[in-house]
Design a protein around this motif. Structure first.
Motif, PDB file in Angstrom:
ATOM      1  N   SER A   1       0.835  -1.194   0.000  1.00 62.45           N
ATOM      2  CA  SER A   1       0.000   0.000   0.000  1.00 62.45           C
ATOM      3  C   SER A   1       0.872   1.247   0.000  1.00 62.45           C
ATOM      4  O   SER A   1       2.044   1.223   0.403  1.00 62.45           O
ATOM      5  N   GLN A   2       0.263   2.356  -0.431  1.00 64.20           N
ATOM      6  CA  GLN A   2       0.965   3.638  -0.393  1.00 64.20           C
ATOM      7  C   GLN A   2       1.012   4.219   1.021  1.00 64.20           C
ATOM      8  O   GLN A   2       1.735   5.178   1.273  1.00 64.20           O
ATOM      9  N   LEU A   3       0.237   3.624   1.924  1.00 66.58           N
ATOM     10  CA  LEU A   3       0.162   4.153   3.279  1.00 66.58           C
ATOM     11  C   LEU A   3       1.179   3.471   4.184  1.00 66.58           C
ATOM     12  O   LEU A   3       1.253   2.249   4.251  1.00 66.58           O
ATOM     13  N   THR A   4       1.949   4.265   4.888  1.00 63.11           N
ATOM     14  CA  THR A   4       2.882   3.750   5.894  1.00 63.11           C
ATOM     15  C   THR A   4       2.716   4.573   7.171  1.00 63.11           C
ATOM     16  O   THR A   4       2.193   5.693   7.159  1.00 63.11           O
ATOM     17  N   SER A   5       3.171   3.998   8.276  1.00 63.88           N
ATOM     18  CA  SER A   5       3.064   4.680   9.555  1.00 63.88           C
ATOM     19  C   SER A   5       4.379   5.374   9.897  1.00 63.88           C
ATOM     20  O   SER A   5       5.461   4.930   9.508  1.00 63.88           O
ATOM     21  N   SER A   6       4.255   6.453  10.671  1.00 66.01           N
ATOM     22  CA  SER A   6       5.443   7.156  11.134  1.00 66.01           C
ATOM     23  C   SER A   6       5.987   6.562  12.426  1.00 66.01           C
ATOM     24  O   SER A   6       7.033   6.992  12.915  1.00 66.01           O
ATOM     25  N   ALA A   7       5.309   5.559  12.969  1.00 66.99           N
ATOM     26  CA  ALA A   7       5.734   4.960  14.235  1.00 66.99           C
ATOM     27  C   ALA A   7       7.013   4.143  14.040  1.00 66.99           C
ATOM     28  O   ALA A   7       7.182   3.450  13.043  1.00 66.99           O
ATOM     29  N   GLN A   8       7.914   4.198  15.007  1.00 69.89           N
ATOM     30  CA  GLN A   8       9.149   3.424  14.960  1.00 69.89           C
ATOM     31  C   GLN A   8       8.883   1.957  15.280  1.00 69.89           C
ATOM     32  O   GLN A   8       9.488   1.064  14.683  1.00 69.89           O
ATOM     33  N   ASN A   9       7.961   1.711  16.192  1.00 71.64           N
ATOM     34  CA  ASN A   9       7.606   0.351  16.580  1.00 71.64           C
ATOM     35  C   ASN A   9       6.337  -0.070  15.842  1.00 71.64           C
ATOM     36  O   ASN A   9       5.311   0.596  15.946  1.00 71.64           O
ATOM     37  N   PRO A  10       6.392  -1.175  15.068  1.00 73.80           N
ATOM     38  CA  PRO A  10       5.189  -1.617  14.329  1.00 73.80           C
ATOM     39  C   PRO A  10       3.972  -1.827  15.210  1.00 73.80           C
ATOM     40  O   PRO A  10       2.842  -1.695  14.737  1.00 73.80           O
ATOM     41  N   LYS A  11       4.169  -2.139  16.500  1.00 71.50           N
ATOM     42  CA  LYS A  11       3.030  -2.333  17.395  1.00 71.50           C
ATOM     43  C   LYS A  11       2.258  -1.043  17.627  1.00 71.50           C
ATOM     44  O   LYS A  11       1.111  -1.069  18.059  1.00 71.50           O
ATOM     45  N   ASN A  12       2.896   0.079  17.364  1.00 73.94           N
ATOM     46  CA  ASN A  12       2.231   1.377  17.472  1.00 73.94           C
ATOM     47  C   ASN A  12       1.892   1.945  16.102  1.00 73.94           C
ATOM     48  O   ASN A  12       1.564   3.128  15.975  1.00 73.94           O
ATOM     49  N   GLY A  13       1.985   1.112  15.071  1.00 72.43           N
ATOM     50  CA  GLY A  13       1.782   1.570  13.699  1.00 72.43           C
ATOM     51  C   GLY A  13       0.341   1.460  13.248  1.00 72.43           C
ATOM     52  O   GLY A  13      -0.590   1.863  13.950  1.00 72.43           O
ATOM     53  N   LEU A  14       0.146   0.880  12.070  1.00 70.32           N
ATOM     54  CA  LEU A  14      -1.181   0.825  11.466  1.00 70.32           C
ATOM     55  C   LEU A  14      -2.091  -0.154  12.200  1.00 70.32           C
ATOM     56  O   LEU A  14      -1.678  -1.241  12.598  1.00 70.32           O
ATOM     57  N   SER A  15      -3.348   0.250  12.348  1.00 66.77           N
ATOM     58  CA  SER A  15      -4.353  -0.599  12.984  1.00 66.77           C
ATOM     59  C   SER A  15      -4.830  -1.666  12.004  1.00 66.77           C
ATOM     60  O   SER A  15      -4.498  -1.647  10.817  1.00 66.77           O
ATOM     61  N   ALA A  16      -5.619  -2.599  12.512  1.00 64.87           N
ATOM     62  CA  ALA A  16      -6.298  -3.532  11.618  1.00 64.87           C
ATOM     63  C   ALA A  16      -7.195  -2.730  10.686  1.00 64.87           C
ATOM     64  O   ALA A  16      -7.929  -1.849  11.132  1.00 64.87           O
ATOM     65  N   PRO A  17      -7.176  -2.995   9.384  1.00 65.02           N
ATOM     66  CA  PRO A  17      -8.003  -2.234   8.445  1.00 65.02           C
ATOM     67  C   PRO A  17      -9.448  -2.708   8.459  1.00 65.02           C
ATOM     68  O   PRO A  17      -9.793  -3.718   9.083  1.00 65.02           O
ATOM     69  N   SER A  18     -10.313  -1.967   7.742  1.00 69.78           N
ATOM     70  CA  SER A  18     -11.724  -2.332   7.638  1.00 69.78           C
ATOM     71  C   SER A  18     -12.284  -1.816   6.312  1.00 69.78           C
ATOM     72  O   SER A  18     -11.989  -0.688   5.906  1.00 69.78           O
ATOM     73  N   TRP A  19     -13.094  -2.652   5.645  1.00 70.06           N
ATOM     74  CA  TRP A  19     -13.700  -2.302   4.356  1.00 70.06           C
ATOM     75  C   TRP A  19     -15.145  -1.835   4.566  1.00 70.06           C
ATOM     76  O   TRP A  19     -15.898  -2.463   5.304  1.00 70.06           O
ATOM     77  N   ASP A  20     -15.555  -0.760   3.880  1.00 71.98           N
ATOM     78  CA  ASP A  20     -16.971  -0.434   3.838  1.00 71.98           C
ATOM     79  C   ASP A  20     -17.623  -1.188   2.683  1.00 71.98           C
ATOM     80  O   ASP A  20     -16.975  -2.025   2.031  1.00 71.98           O
TER      81      ASP A  20
END
Length: 610
Positions: free
Chosen positions: A408-427
């Motif tokens: 994906s084009q989306l990445t998190s700025s968090a250093q630790n992946p555990k504080n990064g992207l949440s579980a996604p969800s589809w509408d």
């Protein structure tokens, strides 16, 4: 202070309500750790008990002012739709202007009286205070809202002849929680989602129904008319910015006809006769209104409707919608009945179907032994998924052998992946929603089509960090678990869409706190058109509970504490079973009218498409 009430109500048991259903109450269950565990009620089942009709007692000659107030409050809890007995406690002038439908104040227990002000034996006026602990309020549009705190009001009485009667009184009703549950039940109204440019892209403009729960009286001979009248009155204040109704402004039922303008004949054809404001209703708009009527009444009827017909005031038919063309609340949920979870050993995605308890890896990259998933969301058609891997990267791919992950084009700025992207969800329109949980700045994003450029979502009024989210299939409601200084709350918001097809804009507004009192939320899932299932624990830890929570904030009784559960999953289609992930490393699912079933192999993060 003393409790109001003389215990003078009369009770009569009668036949079942034609559209009645008890206030949603859940049963009890626990995770299997040995022995048998029975199915729990999901809080949406109709009450099978006979109808209970309660009649108030009119005032007796010579009653004191305090007894008149007590008798009046009791009479308002009767099953009389016109409050005829309650009005006998009022002066003739107040009887004409008192509006019992203006609001309902719900108290935790019966209201208390202060006994009234001191007055001389020959006094002609007295004020009696009524107080209690408020838990909720229902407004004139029948919308429920949790609203705690102290409650106090005053009732003024005068002598009418030689008898005390109430001459000044706030509009509305004051009911204990138990009386409210006995008299009222939750009914879903249905309105069309306002999808903006995104609706044009999806090809489903003005074709997606959104549930709007309201509370109506159970003990009515004209329940159908009450239900349809509430629908014609338009959406509740909270939902109104995100939906639209096809009903003409100010239109009402033609009340002079049979059934107050609403009738279901022996062939299960719904016929709704409107007043003159509907005489110029065009065919297309009429068909949309018929779709709203069909979905709203079908949700309360015991038999399947054959059609919904809209009539003018003179009885002429404007349009008729057959059941084959009707919209249903689950149209956007998705057709696949499969259930999914992430396996513990290889962190790949598994699927289950039907009554299976042995799961198999899905096809494609998500089922690969190298999937390395920590969270996943399956698109509602069951043909594609998005997931976050252990390195924190968001990937998208199909359930086709030979396919590979697309970053994906989306990445998190968090250093630790555990504080990064949440579980996604589809509408329901194939847009993918995900939160960046970075401690530096928490943000919410939408990826149009699942792979488009991430669009930042404005969330005014949000305080704290979004930990997880679930978006409804209708695309206009989203529920967030928000960490506010270590306490995780449940927030429901309205999605508003703008911009253009090429540059869509999104915002989440009107945040509503649905957190049960004294709890911290760890997991949530949509569990019906207007219902969520959530897992929480007492603030400070311990006391794990699972609740069914309505989108209006009303909470069903908690299921028995399930100490082993770590997450919960359900579907907007209420016919699909509840899933729970246990701390013992297994997934359990609950068949209808059966026991919990354990799934193999071990795993976690159970999900339905969405």
């Amino acid at each position: 202070m003393r409790a109001m009430g003389r215990g003078a109500l009369r009770v009569l048991r009668g036949g079942a309500l034609p559209l009645g259903a008890a206030l949603l109450l859940a049963g009890c269950a626990s995770m299997p750790s040995g022995g048998e565990v029975r199915k729990v009620d999901n809080g949406q089942q109709a009450d099978d008990n006979p109808r209970v009709l309660v009649y108030g007692i009119p005032p007796h000659p010579g009653e004191s002012a305090a007894e008149i107030v007590s008798g009046f409050l009791e009479a308002t809890t009767s099953g009389e739709p016109d409050f005829a007995t309650a009005k006998k406690y009022l002066t003739r002038a107040l009887e004409q202007r008192w509006d019992p439908k203006a609001r309902i104040t719900v108290l935790s227990s019966s209201p208390q009286s202060d006994g009234g002000t001191d007055f001389a034996p020959k006094a002609t006026g007295v004020v009696i205070g009524v107080s209690g602990s408020k838990t909720a309020q229902v407004d004139a549009k029948h919308a429920y809202s949790p609203n705690g705190g102290a409650f106090h009001t005053s009732v003024h009485l005068v002598k009418q002849g030689n008898e005390w009667r109430i001459d000044r009184l706030d509009d509305g009703l004051i009911l204990s929680a138990s009386d409210f549950q006995r008299i009222y039940h939750s009914v879903n109204m249905y309105y069309f989602a306002q999808l903006g440019p995104d609706g044009q892209r999806s090809g489903s403009r003005q074709q997606t129904l959104v549930a709007d729960p309201v509370y109506l009286r159970k003990q009515q001979t004209d329940s159908l008319a009450d239900t349809v009248s509430a629908l014609l009155g338009g959406p509740t204040t909270w939902l109104a910015p995100a939906v639209a109704s096809a009903a003409p402004s100010g239109v009402r039922l033609y009340s002079k006809g049979t059934g107050q303008g609403v009738l279901v004949d022996d062939s299960q054809r719904l016929k709704v006769r409107l007043d003159k404001k509907a005489d110029r209703l065009g065919h297309d708009q009429c068909m949309r209104l018929a779709a709203q009527l069909f979905a709203t009444v079908q949700g309360q009827a015991s038999a399947k409707l054959a059609s919904a017909e809209v009539q003018r005031a003179d009885g002429a038919t404007i349009c008729s919608l057959p059941s084959s063309q009707a919209l249903t609340p689950t149209d956007m949920v998705g057709s696949t009945s499969k259930r999914y979870f992430i396996g513990s050993e290889q962190h790949q995605l598994y699927e289950l179907a039907g009554q299976d308890t042995a799961a198999s890896p899905v096809q494609g990259p998500f089922g690969s032994a190298k999937a390395d998933l920590v969270s996943v969301a399956v698109r509602r058609d069951g043909e594609m998924a998005a997931g976050v891997r252990s390195d924190g990267h968001l990937v998208v791919g199909s359930f086709t052998d030979g396919d590979s992950f697309r970053a994906s084009q989306l990445t998190s700025s968090a250093q630790n992946p555990k504080n990064g992207l949440s579980a996604p969800s589809w509408d329901g329109f194939d847009d993918l929603w995900v939160a960046d949980r970075s401690p530096a700045i928490s943000r919410l994003y939408v990826l149009p089509g699942g792979t488009g450029a991430p669009a930042l979502v404005d969330v005014p009024g949000l305080e704290g960090r979004v930990e997880s989210l679930r978006v409804a299939s209708d695309g206009v409601r989203i529920v967030l678990v928000v960490d506010e200084g270590g306490n995780k709350t449940l927030q429901l918001g309205l999605i508003q869409r703008g911009g253009t097809l090429d540059q869509p804009q999104f915002s989440v507004k009107n945040l509503r706190d649905l957190t049960p009192a004294g709890e911290s939320v760890s997991s949530v899932s949509w569990a019906g058109p207007s219902q969520l299932v959530m897992q929480g624990s007492d603030i400070g830890g311990g006391g794990q509970q699972i609740h069914y929570v309505s989108t209006d904030g009303s909470v069903a009784a908690a299921l028995e504490s399930i100490g082993e559960a770590v997450s919960v999953a359900a579907s907007e289609d209420p016919t699909r079973p509840l899933q729970v992930a246990s701390s013992n490393g297994y997934i359990y699912w609950l068949p209808d009218d059966s026991n919990w079933k354990r799934v193999t192999p071990k795993g976690g993060s159970p999900v339905y498409p969405g």
